[in-house]
Structure formats: C-alpha cells, structure tokens
Motif scaffolding. Structure first.
Motif, PDB file in Angstrom:
ATOM      1  N   PHE A 117       0.808  -1.214   0.000  1.00 39.31           N
ATOM      2  CA  PHE A 117       0.000   0.000   0.000  1.00 39.31           C
ATOM      3  C   PHE A 117       0.845   1.270   0.000  1.00 39.31           C
ATOM      4  CE2 PHE A 117      -2.355  -3.302   2.323  1.00 39.31           C
ATOM      5  CZ  PHE A 117      -3.443  -3.447   1.471  1.00 39.31           C
ATOM      6  N   GLY A 118       2.146   1.141   0.034  1.00 38.05           N
ATOM      7  CA  GLY A 118       3.021   2.312   0.048  1.00 38.05           C
ATOM      8  C   GLY A 118       4.078   2.190   1.126  1.00 38.05           C
ATOM      9  N   LEU A 119       4.579   3.338   1.578  1.00 32.10           N
ATOM     10  CA  LEU A 119       5.617   3.344   2.600  1.00 32.10           C
ATOM     11  C   LEU A 119       5.043   2.972   3.961  1.00 32.10           C
ATOM     12  CD1 LEU A 119       7.527   6.619   1.621  1.00 32.10           C
ATOM     13  CD2 LEU A 119       8.234   4.270   1.190  1.00 32.10           C
ATOM     14  N   ASP A 120       5.815   2.211   4.703  1.00 31.53           N
ATOM     15  CA  ASP A 120       5.430   1.814   6.057  1.00 31.53           C
ATOM     16  C   ASP A 120       5.936   2.877   7.030  1.00 31.53           C
ATOM     17  OD1 ASP A 120       4.690   0.562   8.347  1.00 31.53           O
ATOM     18  OD2 ASP A 120       5.908  -1.231   8.056  1.00 31.53           O
ATOM     19  N   TRP A 121       5.121   3.937   7.194  1.00 31.08           N
ATOM     20  CA  TRP A 121       5.569   5.081   7.974  1.00 31.08           C
ATOM     21  C   TRP A 121       5.797   4.724   9.434  1.00 31.08           C
ATOM     22  CZ3 TRP A 121       7.382   8.976   5.454  1.00 31.08           C
ATOM     23  CH2 TRP A 121       6.869   9.296   4.205  1.00 31.08           C
ATOM     24  N   GLY A 122       5.009   3.857   9.987  1.00 29.11           N
ATOM     25  CA  GLY A 122       5.179   3.496  11.386  1.00 29.11           C
ATOM     26  C   GLY A 122       6.509   2.824  11.652  1.00 29.11           C
ATOM     27  N   SER A 123       6.865   1.827  10.847  1.00 25.36           N
ATOM     28  CA  SER A 123       8.146   1.137  11.023  1.00 25.36           C
ATOM     29  C   SER A 123       9.318   2.043  10.690  1.00 25.36           C
ATOM     30  CB  SER A 123       8.176  -0.121  10.154  1.00 25.36           C
ATOM     31  OG  SER A 123       7.154  -1.025  10.520  1.00 25.36           O
ATOM     32  N   MET A 124       9.170   2.896   9.684  1.00 29.08           N
ATOM     33  CA  MET A 124      10.242   3.815   9.311  1.00 29.08           C
ATOM     34  C   MET A 124      10.561   4.781  10.443  1.00 29.08           C
ATOM     35  SD  MET A 124       9.239   4.683   5.341  1.00 29.08           S
ATOM     36  CE  MET A 124      10.627   5.782   5.090  1.00 29.08           C
ATOM     37  N   THR A 125       9.522   5.364  11.036  1.00 29.27           N
ATOM     38  CA  THR A 125       9.754   6.318  12.129  1.00 29.27           C
ATOM     39  C   THR A 125      10.286   5.613  13.373  1.00 29.27           C
ATOM     40  OG1 THR A 125       7.404   6.106  12.709  1.00 29.27           O
ATOM     41  CG2 THR A 125       8.037   7.968  11.309  1.00 29.27           C
ATOM     42  N   ALA A 126       9.841   4.387  13.608  1.00 30.53           N
ATOM     43  CA  ALA A 126      10.331   3.653  14.776  1.00 30.53           C
ATOM     44  C   ALA A 126      11.823   3.350  14.634  1.00 30.53           C
ATOM     45  CB  ALA A 126       9.543   2.355  14.948  1.00 30.53           C
ATOM     46  N   LEU A 127      12.238   2.863  13.460  1.00 34.78           N
ATOM     47  CA  LEU A 127      13.649   2.553  13.261  1.00 34.78           C
ATOM     48  C   LEU A 127      14.492   3.832  13.235  1.00 34.78           C
ATOM     49  CD1 LEU A 127      15.710   0.370  12.854  1.00 34.78           C
ATOM     50  CD2 LEU A 127      15.256   0.424  10.397  1.00 34.78           C
ATOM     51  N   ALA A 128      13.942   4.917  12.691  1.00 28.53           N
ATOM     52  CA  ALA A 128      14.668   6.183  12.699  1.00 28.53           C
ATOM     53  C   ALA A 128      14.872   6.703  14.117  1.00 28.53           C
ATOM     54  CB  ALA A 128      13.918   7.217  11.866  1.00 28.53           C
ATOM     55  N   ALA A 129      13.868   6.519  14.977  1.00 31.85           N
ATOM     56  CA  ALA A 129      14.014   6.937  16.376  1.00 31.85           C
ATOM     57  C   ALA A 129      15.089   6.121  17.083  1.00 31.85           C
ATOM     58  CB  ALA A 129      12.677   6.804  17.096  1.00 31.85           C
ATOM     59  N   VAL A 130      15.100   4.816  16.844  1.00 33.70           N
ATOM     60  CA  VAL A 130      16.135   3.972  17.456  1.00 33.70           C
ATOM     61  C   VAL A 130      17.506   4.327  16.894  1.00 33.70           C
ATOM     62  CG1 VAL A 130      16.932   1.591  17.718  1.00 33.70           C
ATOM     63  CG2 VAL A 130      14.502   2.112  17.884  1.00 33.70           C
ATOM     64  N   TYR A 131      17.560   4.660  15.606  1.00 35.19           N
ATOM     65  CA  TYR A 131      18.834   5.004  14.962  1.00 35.19           C
ATOM     66  C   TYR A 131      19.416   6.304  15.503  1.00 35.19           C
ATOM     67  CZ  TYR A 131      22.176   5.302  11.083  1.00 35.19           C
ATOM     68  OH  TYR A 131      23.319   5.355  10.327  1.00 35.19           O
ATOM     69  N   SER A 132      18.584   7.156  16.075  1.00 38.80           N
ATOM     70  CA  SER A 132      19.050   8.435  16.624  1.00 38.80           C
ATOM     71  C   SER A 132      19.673   8.284  18.004  1.00 38.80           C
ATOM     72  CB  SER A 132      17.883   9.430  16.713  1.00 38.80           C
ATOM     73  OG  SER A 132      17.263   9.599  15.467  1.00 38.80           O
ATOM     74  N   ILE A 133      19.411   7.178  18.685  1.00 36.64           N
ATOM     75  CA  ILE A 133      19.869   7.016  20.065  1.00 36.64           C
ATOM     76  C   ILE A 133      21.398   7.036  20.181  1.00 36.64           C
ATOM     77  CG2 ILE A 133      19.903   5.447  22.035  1.00 36.64           C
ATOM     78  CD1 ILE A 133      17.057   4.633  21.320  1.00 36.64           C
ATOM     79  N   PRO A 134      22.168   6.285  19.362  1.00 37.09           N
ATOM     80  CA  PRO A 134      23.635   6.304  19.533  1.00 37.09           C
ATOM     81  C   PRO A 134      24.250   7.690  19.394  1.00 37.09           C
ATOM     82  CG  PRO A 134      22.977   4.443  18.169  1.00 37.09           C
ATOM     83  CD  PRO A 134      21.760   5.286  18.344  1.00 37.09           C
ATOM     84  N   VAL A 135      23.755   8.489  18.463  1.00 38.46           N
ATOM     85  CA  VAL A 135      24.308   9.834  18.277  1.00 38.46           C
ATOM     86  C   VAL A 135      24.001  10.716  19.481  1.00 38.46           C
ATOM     87  CG1 VAL A 135      24.262  11.873  16.813  1.00 38.46           C
ATOM     88  CG2 VAL A 135      24.109   9.611  15.783  1.00 38.46           C
ATOM     89  N   ILE A 136      22.787  10.600  20.013  1.00 42.72           N
ATOM     90  CA  ILE A 136      22.429  11.398  21.183  1.00 42.72           C
ATOM     91  C   ILE A 136      23.286  11.003  22.382  1.00 42.72           C
ATOM     92  CG2 ILE A 136      20.568  11.903  22.814  1.00 42.72           C
ATOM     93  CD1 ILE A 136      18.593  11.518  20.496  1.00 42.72           C
ATOM     94  N   LEU A 137      23.481   9.710  22.580  1.00 41.53           N
ATOM     95  CA  LEU A 137      24.315   9.246  23.689  1.00 41.53           C
ATOM     96  C   LEU A 137      25.763   9.688  23.519  1.00 41.53           C
ATOM     97  CD1 LEU A 137      22.940   5.616  24.236  1.00 41.53           C
ATOM     98  CD2 LEU A 137      22.475   7.668  25.585  1.00 41.53           C
ATOM     99  N   LEU A 138      26.275   9.616  22.300  1.00 40.21           N
ATOM    100  CA  LEU A 138      27.658  10.042  22.051  1.00 40.21           C
ATOM    101  C   LEU A 138      27.832  11.525  22.339  1.00 40.21           C
ATOM    102  CD1 LEU A 138      30.475   9.236  20.968  1.00 40.21           C
ATOM    103  CD2 LEU A 138      29.650   9.831  18.689  1.00 40.21           C
ATOM    104  N   THR A 139      26.865  12.325  21.943  1.00 39.68           N
ATOM    105  CA  THR A 139      26.946  13.762  22.204  1.00 39.68           C
ATOM    106  C   THR A 139      26.898  14.066  23.693  1.00 39.68           C
ATOM    107  OG1 THR A 139      25.826  14.171  20.100  1.00 39.68           O
ATOM    108  CG2 THR A 139      25.931  15.999  21.656  1.00 39.68           C
ATOM    109  N   LEU A 140      26.052  13.353  24.423  1.00 37.40           N
ATOM    110  CA  LEU A 140      25.973  13.563  25.872  1.00 37.40           C
ATOM    111  C   LEU A 140      27.256  13.134  26.573  1.00 37.40           C
ATOM    112  CD1 LEU A 140      22.305  12.406  26.591  1.00 37.40           C
ATOM    113  CD2 LEU A 140      23.177  14.749  26.468  1.00 37.40           C
ATOM    114  N   LEU A 141      27.857  12.039  26.118  1.00 34.05           N
ATOM    115  CA  LEU A 141      29.091  11.560  26.741  1.00 34.05           C
ATOM    116  C   LEU A 141      30.254  12.523  26.506  1.00 34.05           C
ATOM    117  CD1 LEU A 141      28.938   7.730  25.950  1.00 34.05           C
ATOM    118  CD2 LEU A 141      28.643   8.820  28.173  1.00 34.05           C
TER     119      LEU A 141
END
Length: 317
Positions: A277-301
């Motif tokens: 039916f098209g792009l799976d926006w729910g899974s895309m946003t979920a994986l993008a949110a998880v993908y952002s975690i390492p960068v945020i943690l690295l910046t905080l460290l």
C-alpha cells in the motif's frame, strides 16, 4: 565685653552656607539622578534583550525539535493513525507495534552493525589524516599549506553525487564493492576536509611556547605533538570526531551506490520499508528513532569535551 569678644570671634570664622529648600538642587545631586536614570535604562535594556534572546532560543528549539518530536510520536501510532488525514500530533492509541515490526525485520540488526563499523572506521581515518595535516599547515605556514587547505575547502563544496559514481566504479574495480571498507573510504572524502579545517582552528589557538618548552626538555617535534599539543586540543579532537561520525552516520547517497546486501547501512534499510500500500511510515519512524539514540548518547558523553573544544577554538593563546 564677653558678648563683643564672642561676636568678633564668630566674625573671624568662614561663613557656613545653609541650604535653602526653596533653591534648586545642586549639580552633584542632579548628576546622581541622571546616573540613576541611566542605570535604570541600561537595566531595562538588558532585561528586554535577555527576554528577546530567550524568545528566539525557544523559537529555534521548537523549529529544530518539533520534527523529531513528531517522528517520535508517529512511531507510537497505529498504522491507521500514521496515514490519517488530517494528521494528528499525538497518537490516538499508543502502541509498540511499529518497534516490534521494525526491529524484527531481517537485515535491520546487521545494518546497525554496518553503520557503526563504517562510522567508526571513517572517523578514525579522518582524525589520523586531519591531525597531522592541520598541525603541519598551522605550524609551518607555507604557501603550499595554504593552497592545500583551500583545495580541501573546494573539495568540500563538490556535491557528493559528482564523485559518488566514480568512487563506486573504482571500489568495484579494486574488489571492494559492497564492503564497509569501501564505504568508510567514501565517507572519509566527505568528513576529511571539514576535519582539517576544524583542527587547524584548534591548533592555531595553542601557543607555540608550549612546544618550545617541550623541545628544550628534550622532546622531538613528533613527541611534543603527542605529549603536549594533543592533550591540549583533546576537546577540539572530540568536536571533530563528532562531526566526522555524524557525516558518516547520516550519509545516504554513497551507501545507496556502494552497498547491496552485506554492508547496507540503516538509512538505506529505512528507505526500503515499503508495503503493497506504500511506505510503512510506522516502522520507518520507529527505526529512525532507534537510529538516533547512539548519536544522542555520544553527544551527551562528549558534552564537556565539546564545550572545551569550542572554547579553545574561540580563544587565541
């Protein structure tokens, strides 16, 4: 007789001026009033400026933070809510289904490992090449060094698409196609010019007296760089590492051109989330949110190192 002597004695003294309430105030008191008014005006101006700065900061935070917050909220929506018209910011029904579907797909975990591996290799290559290059440019100040750093800036302006296809064909001819090494080298071409420029500004802020003192103590130029200069610019190295890591972590075009299955990074995997039916926006946003975690943690460290590096680059020794 005593009254006459007292009168004559009082007449010999200098007259004392008595302030008359009906007379206008003196210049000193009016000056104090003017200074008080000026001080109040300055304080009012500072308060208004501070308020304006806070308003601008809040507006900037909303502009930069709202897209990520919307992505985060979308990752908790049901599939129907993700394509609802008009869209809603908050989910009508909170669910973790998107995270389960995204992380459960084949190749997602491997793409995370490829992204980390590629970003780390690219960051290390950028620092290993940028630190001695920037040090030589700032310490020797030759014409060739100035030409080199300007050439690095020019290469940073070249669009990645202009060099993506030649790099892909070169890596394929060397048998490095679809490998993290090839993608790391390609990402280094993006981060290296910026790394050289950043490190040059940090080395410029280090006084030469430190190296001269180390030389007097018996250190060679290389040993003085390693034992004296590098610890001083450690904050700048952390800043450069963050930018180099982000350049590789967020890169999409080179990963799309040079990877197929084995070394695909997460941005390419996210782009392939499609259904009938098209792009799976729910899974895309979920994986993008998880993908952002390492960068945020690295910046905080590395937050303290980043602040120290920015301060070092802004103050000349």
């Amino acid at each position: 007789m005593r009254v006459a002597e007292k009168t004559m004695h009082d007449a010999g003294k200098s007259p004392v001026a008595v302030a008359d309430p009906s007379l206008p105030t003196t210049g000193s008191s009016s000056g104090r009033k003017r200074r008080g008014v000026n001080r109040e005006g300055l304080e009012a101006g500072r308060r208004s400026t501070r308020t304006l700065l806070w308003v601008l900061l809040a507006a900037a935070m909303v502009l930069y933070g709202f897209p990520f917050l919307y992505l985060l909220f979308t990752s908790f929506k049901t599939p129907i809510d993700t394509i609802a018209v008009p869209p809603t910011i908050l989910p009508r029904e909170w669910t973790l289904e998107n995270y389960v579907n995204a992380l459960g797909r084949s190749g997602v975990v491997a793409s995370f490992i490829n992204s980390i591996q590629t970003a780390v290799i690219s960051t290390v290559l950028s620092l290993v090449l940028a630190v001695p290059a920037a040090y030589g440019i700032t310490r020797y100040k030759t014409l060739s060094g100035r030409i080199f750093i300007m050439a690095a800036l020019v290469t940073r302006m070249v669009p990645p698409v202009a060099i993506g296809i030649p790099l892909a064909s070169m890596m394929a001819s060397m048998g490095l196609s679809d490998t993290p090494i090839a993608l790391s080298i390609a990402h280094t071409t993006i981060s290296l010019p910026l790394s050289i420029w950043l490190m040059s500004s940090f080395f410029e802020a280090v006084p030469k007296d430190l190296e001269e003192a180390a030389t007097v103590d018996g250190c060679s130029r290389l040993k003085a760089l390693w034992r004296v200069v590098i610890p001083v610019v450690s904050g700048g190295i952390a800043v450069t590492a963050i930018f180099a890591f982000l350049a590789s972590w967020n890169e999409f075009l080179f990963a799309l051109l040079m990877t197929a299955i084995r070394s695909q990074t997460t941005p390419v995997v996210i782009a392939n989330f499609q259904t009938q039916f098209g792009l799976d926006w729910g899974s895309m946003t979920a994986l993008a949110a998880v993908y952002s975690i390492p960068v945020i943690l690295l910046t905080l460290l590395l937050q303290r190192k980043i602040v120290a590096g920015m301060t070092l680059g802004a103050v000349k020794g």
